[in-house]
Write a protein that holds these residues in place. Structure first.
Motif, PDB file in Angstrom:
ATOM      1  N   ASN A 264      81.156  49.812  34.744  1.00 30.18           N
ATOM      2  CA  ASN A 264      80.822  48.487  34.223  1.00 30.18           C
ATOM      3  C   ASN A 264      79.327  48.490  33.887  1.00 30.18           C
ATOM      4  O   ASN A 264      78.533  49.112  34.593  1.00 30.18           O
ATOM      5  CB  ASN A 264      81.107  47.391  35.233  1.00 30.18           C
ATOM      6  CG  ASN A 264      82.581  47.184  35.487  1.00 30.18           C
ATOM      7  OD1 ASN A 264      83.000  47.016  36.622  1.00 30.18           O
ATOM      8  ND2 ASN A 264      83.395  47.193  34.441  1.00 30.18           N
TER       9      ASN A 264
ATOM     10  N   THR B   7      82.558  47.647  29.544  1.00 28.46           N
ATOM     11  CA  THR B   7      83.127  48.773  30.275  1.00 28.46           C
ATOM     12  C   THR B   7      82.913  50.047  29.478  1.00 28.46           C
ATOM     13  O   THR B   7      83.117  50.057  28.255  1.00 28.46           O
ATOM     14  CB  THR B   7      84.630  48.564  30.525  1.00 28.46           C
ATOM     15  OG1 THR B   7      84.833  47.299  31.182  1.00 28.46           O
ATOM     16  CG2 THR B   7      85.206  49.671  31.389  1.00 28.46           C
TER      17      THR B   7
ATOM     18  N   GLN C 125      90.335  46.203  34.675  1.00 29.57           N
ATOM     19  CA  GLN C 125      90.416  46.474  36.107  1.00 29.57           C
ATOM     20  C   GLN C 125      91.790  46.100  36.649  1.00 29.57           C
ATOM     21  O   GLN C 125      92.372  46.828  37.461  1.00 29.57           O
ATOM     22  CB  GLN C 125      89.339  45.691  36.850  1.00 29.57           C
ATOM     23  CG  GLN C 125      89.353  45.898  38.360  1.00 29.57           C
ATOM     24  CD  GLN C 125      88.250  45.116  39.068  1.00 29.57           C
ATOM     25  OE1 GLN C 125      87.358  44.577  38.435  1.00 29.57           O
ATOM     26  NE2 GLN C 125      88.326  45.054  40.379  1.00 29.57           N
TER      27      GLN C 125
ATOM     28  N   ALA D  64      83.268  51.773  38.009  1.00 29.19           N
ATOM     29  CA  ALA D  64      84.337  50.785  37.831  1.00 29.19           C
ATOM     30  C   ALA D  64      85.684  51.400  38.154  1.00 29.19           C
ATOM     31  O   ALA D  64      85.922  52.591  37.914  1.00 29.19           O
ATOM     32  CB  ALA D  64      84.330  50.253  36.405  1.00 29.19           C
ATOM     33  N   SER D  65      86.547  50.586  38.672  1.00 28.91           N
ATOM     34  CA  SER D  65      87.942  50.959  38.880  1.00 28.91           C
ATOM     35  C   SER D  65      88.774  50.249  37.818  1.00 28.91           C
ATOM     36  O   SER D  65      88.826  49.019  37.776  1.00 28.91           O
ATOM     37  CB  SER D  65      88.406  50.547  40.283  1.00 28.91           C
ATOM     38  OG  SER D  65      89.792  50.798  40.446  1.00 28.91           O
ATOM     39  N   VAL D  66      89.383  51.024  36.921  1.00 26.73           N
ATOM     40  CA  VAL D  66      90.192  50.437  35.853  1.00 26.73           C
ATOM     41  C   VAL D  66      91.618  50.960  35.965  1.00 26.73           C
ATOM     42  O   VAL D  66      91.850  52.072  36.454  1.00 26.73           O
ATOM     43  CB  VAL D  66      89.617  50.738  34.453  1.00 26.73           C
ATOM     44  CG1 VAL D  66      88.231  50.131  34.300  1.00 26.73           C
ATOM     45  CG2 VAL D  66      89.581  52.229  34.182  1.00 26.73           C
ATOM     46  N   ASN D  67      92.546  50.166  35.505  1.00 30.55           N
ATOM     47  CA  ASN D  67      93.964  50.526  35.558  1.00 30.55           C
ATOM     48  C   ASN D  67      94.494  50.642  34.132  1.00 30.55           C
ATOM     49  O   ASN D  67      94.869  49.643  33.522  1.00 30.55           O
ATOM     50  CB  ASN D  67      94.731  49.468  36.349  1.00 30.55           C
ATOM     51  CG  ASN D  67      96.219  49.799  36.449  1.00 30.55           C
ATOM     52  OD1 ASN D  67      96.667  50.876  36.039  1.00 30.55           O
ATOM     53  ND2 ASN D  67      96.991  48.868  36.991  1.00 30.55           N
TER      54      ASN D  67
ATOM     55  N   SER E 221      86.602  43.485  30.681  1.00 35.52           N
ATOM     56  CA  SER E 221      86.257  44.293  31.856  1.00 35.52           C
ATOM     57  C   SER E 221      87.111  43.928  33.060  1.00 35.52           C
ATOM     58  O   SER E 221      87.510  44.800  33.850  1.00 35.52           O
ATOM     59  CB  SER E 221      84.775  44.142  32.192  1.00 35.52           C
ATOM     60  OG  SER E 221      84.427  42.791  32.432  1.00 35.52           O
TER      61      SER E 221
END
Length: 596
Positions: free
Chosen positions: A70, A88, A125, A55-58, A121
Motif C-alpha cells: 500500500n 496499491t 485486500q 499489503a495483504s491482497v486477495n 486498495s
C-alpha cells in the motif's frame, strides 16, 4: 471526525506538501486504518512517497503475485492543489521476458463507489474488487501493476469522482511513488503504460492528453482507454432517467467535491436530493446501481430543475464541459475500445473522440465489441494486453485512423425501464460425452445462445441454436454420423446479481437428440432416429460478474437420453446411446470484436 479536525488536517497537509526538503526518504506507514490518516510529512515533488507498507491482497488462488504494497503519495487535484492519494503496488511473480526493465502498468479502475470501504486498495485486500480478473491478467504478463485509489479515499474525505485531471494526476504520480518503495525493484525509467475502462477509461485518456506536460520524464509508451465517457453533456443526458442514472448522481457528487463553489450541491439539492447524496456516499457500485436506476436528476434538485437547466448555469456548464476529452493529446499510441450495446456510455461519442485524436496524430487503434458495458470491460482484456505487449516491445501500433469501415452505432437496449442485458448470438462452446460409447461429441462452432437477461426482474429467457453436424463415432467401426440437437421450447432461468458483484444463473433447457444417418464419407444410410423424450440440461452457475465477459461462464452436469425411435435399428442405437450419465459441458462466451 469534526469539521475543525478535517480543516486542520487539510491545512497541515497543504503546509507540509509545500515545504521543500533537500532529499526525500521513504517512510513505513502504520497498520490498519491509520494508514489512511494523512500525516504531516514533507514532500517536494508530485509522486513523492509519503509512506508505504506491506499489503495483504486477495487476488484468488494462482495469481502471479510476488509482493504487494500500500502507498500514500503526493499528487494534485484538477485545480492544481496538492493532495495525498493512496493506492496499491503489485509485483508480479512472473519474470519479464521482454527486453529491458520490467514494464510498469498503471491500472485505472472504473466506478467503485464513494464510501471509503469501496477504495480499490481495501477491496483488493478483501478479494471483492470486481476488476481483479483484469489485474490478475496483467500480472500474468510479468508487469508491475499499480492501482491508484484516486483522490478522496483517505480518511474523512470524499472522492472527486469523474474529475478527469485529478484522476489522471493520481494515475501518473503512482509511477514515481512505486519507484521509491525500498527494494520493490520498480525502475522509474522503465517503460510505462496506463489501462482503464469507464471511469478508468476517462482517466487513461486524460493521461494521454496531459502526460507530456505533467510527467515529462515518464517513458509512457501506450494508453488503453475503453468504455470512455468523452463528451460529458452527451453522456449525462444518456444516463439521466436511465439504467445508469446512479453514475450521473455520483458524478454530480464527485464534481461538486472538486468544484464546490461552481457546483454548489448543498444549494442545488432538495431535501430528497440531500438524503440521496448521504445514502449514496455510503454505498459501492453494485449497491447504488440498482437503488438509483431510472431516476431523473430533477427528482433531487430544488424546484425540480432538470439536467438541461443545470447545464445552462454558467459555472456548472463550464466545469462539466471541462471534463470533455479531445482537443489535445500527447503523441503516444492510444487504444480506444467500446461496446455497441453499452447501456451506460454511448458509443457514438467515443467514435467522435477517435476522430478528434486522429486529426492530431496517427497512432490511434480503435476496436468495437458487440457487447454491453460490463461485458466489454472483461471481454476486451486479452486484446488490450496483447496491444500493451506490443507497445512494451516497441512495435508500431495498428492504425485505425485511415479505416474505411462505417462508424459503429449503438444497439443498446433503451433505458428507462428494466435493466436488460441482451446476449445476441453468443458462442456456445459445447460438448457431450456419451456414457455407453465413452466418446465425446463436440457441437459445431456456430452453436449459439440468444437471450435477454433481465437484471431487474431476475429472469433469463432465450433460444438455443445448434446447426446440424457430422461427427465420427466408433460403433463397432468408425462411422461418420449425421447428428442434430433439436431444442424444445426456450431456455428459462433466473439470474441474480448480488451487491458484491456475484452473478448466479439457475435454469434449464431441453433438446432432442437425432441420429439422422451413418456411414462412410458421403455414403450414409438414413436412420431418422429421435429421442422419445427431450433431454434436460440444467444451466446452473455462480461466480463474479467478470466471468460473464472474460473466460466465459460454464454450465456442466449430467443428463439422461431417453430411448430412441429408429425403426429396425431401435434396439442397437438404444443400447449404444440411451440411458443416464450423459455428461455435458457448455461454455458461453460473447462474440468476437471488430477491428476498424
Amino acid at each position: 471526525m469534526s469539521d475543525f479536525k478535517l480543516k486542520a488536517g487539510a491545512l497541515a497537509l497543504s503546509a507540509a506538501l509545500l515545504t521543500p526538503v533537500a532529499a526525500h526518504a521513504a517512510v513505513e506507514g502504520p497498520s490498519g486504518m491509520d494508514f489512511y490518516d494523512i500525516p504531516s510529512i514533507n514532500t517536494n515533488q508530485n509522486g513523492d512517497l509519503i509512506w508505504y507498507r506491506d499489503a495483504s491482497v486477495n487476488l484468488g488462488a494462482g495469481a502471479a503475485l510476488a509482493k504487494a504494497y500500500n502507498v500514500m503519495y503526493r499528487s494534485t487535484d484538477s485545480l492544481g492543489a496538492e493532495n495525498a492519494v493512496t493506492g496499491t503496488v503489485l509485483i508480479s511473480s512472473n519474470e519479464w521476458t521482454g527486453a529491458g526493465e520490467r514494464p510498469t502498468l498503471s491500472y485505472a479502475v472504473g466506478t467503485h463507489g464513494l464510501d471509503q470501504s469501496c477504495a480499490p486498495s481495501m477491496q483488493l485486500q478483501a478479494g471483492s474488487d470486481y476488476e481483479i480478473r483484469n489485474i490478475r491478467a496483467a500480472l500474468e504478463k510479468g508487469y508491475a501493476v499499480l492501482v491508484t485509489d484516486y483522490q478522496g479515499y483517505t480518511t474523512g474525505a470524499t472522492p472527486t469522482y469523474l474529475a478527469g485531471e485529478s484522476q489522471a494526476h493520481a494515475a501518473l504520480d503512482i509511477f514515481r511513488a512505486a519507484s521509491q518503495i525500498p527494494r520493490a525493484g520498480i525502475d522509474a525509467e522503465a517503460p510505462a503504460a496506463v489501462w482503464g475502462f469507464s471511469q478508468g477509461g476517462q482517466t487513461a485518456a486524460w493521461v494521454g492528453q496531459i502526460a507530456d506536460d505533467y510527467a515529462p520524464d515518464l517513458d509512457l509508451v501506450g494508453v488503453a482507454s475503453g468504455g470512455t465517457p468523452a463528451d460529458f453533456p452527451v453522456v449525462a443526458d444518456y444516463l439521466n432517467g436511465s439504467t445508469g442514472a446512479s453514475f450521473l448522481l455520483g458524478g454530480i457528487i464527485g464534481l461538486s467535491e472538486q468544484y464546490p463553489d461552481d457546483i454548489p450541491v448543498d444549494q442545488l439539492a432538495s431535501a430528497n436530493g440531500k438524503a440521496a447524496i448521504a445514502d449514496y456516499k455510503n454505498k459501492c457500485t453494485f449497491e447504488f446501481l440498482f437503488d438509483y436506476m431510472n431516476q431523473s436528476l430533477s427528482s433531487y434538485t430544488v424546484g425540480n430543475k432538470d439536467l438541461d437547466e443545470l447545464l445552462m448555469v454558467p459555472s456548472i456548464g463550464q466545469r462539466i464541459n471541462e471534463q470533455n476529452l479531445g482537443g489535445a493529446g500527447a503523441d503516444v499510441p492510444v487504444l480506444l475500445y467500446h461496446g455497441t450495446a453499452d447501456e451506460f456510455i454511448p458509443i457514438e461519442q467515443s467514435v467522435e473522440l477517435k476522430k478528434d485524436y486522429c486529426r492530431r496524430f496517427d497512432k490511434v487503434t480503435y476496436d468495437v465489441y458487440p457487447s454491453e458495458h460490463i461485458v466489454t470491460l472483461f471481454q476486451a482484456a486479452p486484446t488490450v494486453l496483447t496491444w500493451l505487449d506490443e507497445r512494451f516491445a516497441g512495435q508500431n501500433p495498428r492504425n485505425s485512423c485511415y479505416s474505411f469501415a462505417a462508424d459503429p452505432v449503438s444497439n443498446a437496449n433503451p433505458g428507462g425501464g428494466d435493466f436488460i442485458v441482451t446476449l445476441d448470438e453468443w458462442n456456445l462452446d459445447a460438448e457431450l460425452h456419451l456414457a455407453t460409447l465413452n466418446q465425446t461429441v463436440e457441437l459445431p462452432e456456430d452453436t449459439s445462445i440468444t437471450a435477454d437477461a433481465n437484471i431487474t426482474d431476475e429472469t433469463l429467457v432465450g433460444d438455443l441454436y445448434v446447426p446440424d453436424f457430422d461427427t465420427e463415432l466408433n460403433i463397432l467401426v468408425n462411422l461418420d454420423v449425421a447428428l442434430s440437437v433439436e431444442p424444445v421450447g426456450q431456455i428459462e432461468a433466473t439470474n441474480r446479481l448480488s451487491r458484491d458483484g456475484i452473478l448466479a444463473i439457475n435454469g434449464s433447457t431441453q433438446a432432442n437428440v437425432l441420429i439422422n444417418a451413418a456411414g462412410f464419407g458421403w455414403l450414409k444410410l438414413p436412420f431418422n432416429c429421435k429421442t422419445i423424450e427431450p433431454a434436460n440440461f440444467d444451466l446452473n452457475w455462480e461466480g463474479p460478474i467478470a466471468d460473464f465477459g472474460a473466460g466465459g461462464i460454464v454450465f456442466e452436469g449430467e443428463t439422461e437420453f431417453s430411448e430412441l425411435e429408429c425403426g429396425w435399428m431401435t434396439a442397437l442405437f438404444n443400447s449404444l446411446v440411451a440411458g443416464p450419465g450423459q455428461e455435458y459441458n457448455f461454455r458461453l462466451v460473447p462474440p468476437a470484436p471488430e477491428r476498424l
